[in-house]
Scaffold this motif. Structure first.
Motif, short mmCIF file in Angstrom:
data_model
loop_
_atom_site.label_atom_id
_atom_site.label_comp_id
_atom_site.label_asym_id
_atom_site.label_seq_id
_atom_site.Cartn_x
_atom_site.Cartn_y
_atom_site.Cartn_z
N TRP A 38 2.98 -67.12 -57.15
CA TRP A 38 3.41 -65.99 -57.96
C TRP A 38 4.60 -66.39 -58.81
N GLY A 39 4.65 -65.85 -60.01
CA GLY A 39 5.78 -66.08 -60.90
C GLY A 39 6.92 -65.11 -60.60
N PRO A 40 8.02 -65.22 -61.33
CA PRO A 40 9.19 -64.37 -61.08
C PRO A 40 8.92 -62.88 -61.32
N ASN A 41 7.87 -62.57 -62.09
CA ASN A 41 7.54 -61.17 -62.36
C ASN A 41 6.57 -60.59 -61.31
N GLY A 42 6.21 -61.39 -60.31
CA GLY A 42 5.32 -60.91 -59.25
C GLY A 42 3.84 -61.07 -59.54
N GLU A 43 3.48 -61.59 -60.70
CA GLU A 43 2.08 -61.79 -61.04
C GLU A 43 1.61 -63.16 -60.56
N VAL A 44 0.33 -63.22 -60.12
CA VAL A 44 -0.25 -64.48 -59.67
C VAL A 44 -0.33 -65.45 -60.85
N GLN A 45 0.24 -66.65 -60.69
CA GLN A 45 0.22 -67.68 -61.72
C GLN A 45 -0.90 -68.70 -61.48
N VAL A 46 -1.11 -69.05 -60.22
CA VAL A 46 -2.14 -70.01 -59.82
C VAL A 46 -2.82 -69.47 -58.58
N ASP A 47 -4.16 -69.49 -58.57
CA ASP A 47 -4.91 -69.12 -57.36
C ASP A 47 -6.16 -69.97 -57.27
N GLU A 48 -7.08 -69.61 -56.37
CA GLU A 48 -8.26 -70.44 -56.13
C GLU A 48 -9.22 -70.48 -57.32
N ASN A 49 -9.02 -69.64 -58.31
CA ASN A 49 -9.88 -69.63 -59.49
C ASN A 49 -9.25 -70.33 -60.70
N THR A 50 -8.08 -70.88 -60.52
CA THR A 50 -7.36 -71.52 -61.60
C THR A 50 -7.89 -72.93 -61.83
N PHE A 51 -8.04 -73.28 -63.11
CA PHE A 51 -8.43 -74.63 -63.47
C PHE A 51 -7.28 -75.58 -63.17
N THR A 52 -7.55 -76.63 -62.43
CA THR A 52 -6.53 -77.63 -62.15
C THR A 52 -7.12 -79.02 -62.34
N MET A 53 -6.24 -79.98 -62.39
CA MET A 53 -6.66 -81.38 -62.46
C MET A 53 -5.60 -82.21 -61.77
N ARG A 54 -6.01 -83.41 -61.38
CA ARG A 54 -5.03 -84.31 -60.76
C ARG A 54 -5.41 -85.74 -61.06
N VAL A 55 -4.41 -86.60 -61.00
CA VAL A 55 -4.65 -88.03 -61.18
C VAL A 55 -5.25 -88.56 -59.88
N VAL A 56 -6.43 -89.16 -59.98
CA VAL A 56 -7.09 -89.71 -58.79
C VAL A 56 -7.03 -91.23 -58.75
N TYR A 57 -6.61 -91.84 -59.87
CA TYR A 57 -6.49 -93.31 -59.89
C TYR A 57 -5.51 -93.69 -60.99
N SER A 58 -4.63 -94.62 -60.70
CA SER A 58 -3.70 -95.14 -61.68
C SER A 58 -3.37 -96.58 -61.30
N ALA A 59 -3.57 -97.49 -62.23
CA ALA A 59 -3.29 -98.90 -61.97
C ALA A 59 -3.18 -99.65 -63.29
#
Length: 107
Positions: A8-29
């Motif tokens: 939740w953000g400072p205003n009490g609204e959900v910012q990230v949940d299970e339906n949010t698009f996310t990505m992550r680095v899975v390999y770096s070399a």
């Protein structure tokens, strides 16, 4: 929600949940071009062209006169790194430059 995380953000609204698009680095070399017109294949389990992307970035001083860009391609469970321009290998120079390969998976 049976599992997951909510932020939740400072205003009490959900910012990230299970339906949010996310990505992550899975390999770096660091990867060095092989000066050949044969791509290098680097295993990255779980990656596909539909759920990921790969790119390379310089890791030091970069000469636009002498250094050439490596090129990437995501395939199923791997990334190919080319030391030449894909599809035009007979017209392009190969390179032995070292760059950082970063692979991102979308969720």
């Amino acid at each position: 929600m049976s599992y997951g995380i909510r932020i939740w953000g400072p205003n009490g609204e959900v910012q990230v949940d299970e339906n949010t698009f996310t990505m992550r680095v899975v390999y770096s070399a660091l990867v060095t071009g092989n000066n050949l017109t044969i791509p290098q294949t680097i295993a990255v389990p779980g990656i596909t062209p539909q759920n990921g992307a790969a790119f390379v970035v310089p890791v030091g001083a970069y000469s636009t006169v002498n250094d050439k860009q490596l090129e990437t391609e995501v395939v199923v469970d791997a990334v190919r790194v080319y030391s030449f321009i894909r599809g035009r290998e007979q017209y392009s120079n190969t390179t032995g430059i070292t760059m950082r390969l970063i692979v991102i998976r979308f969720y």
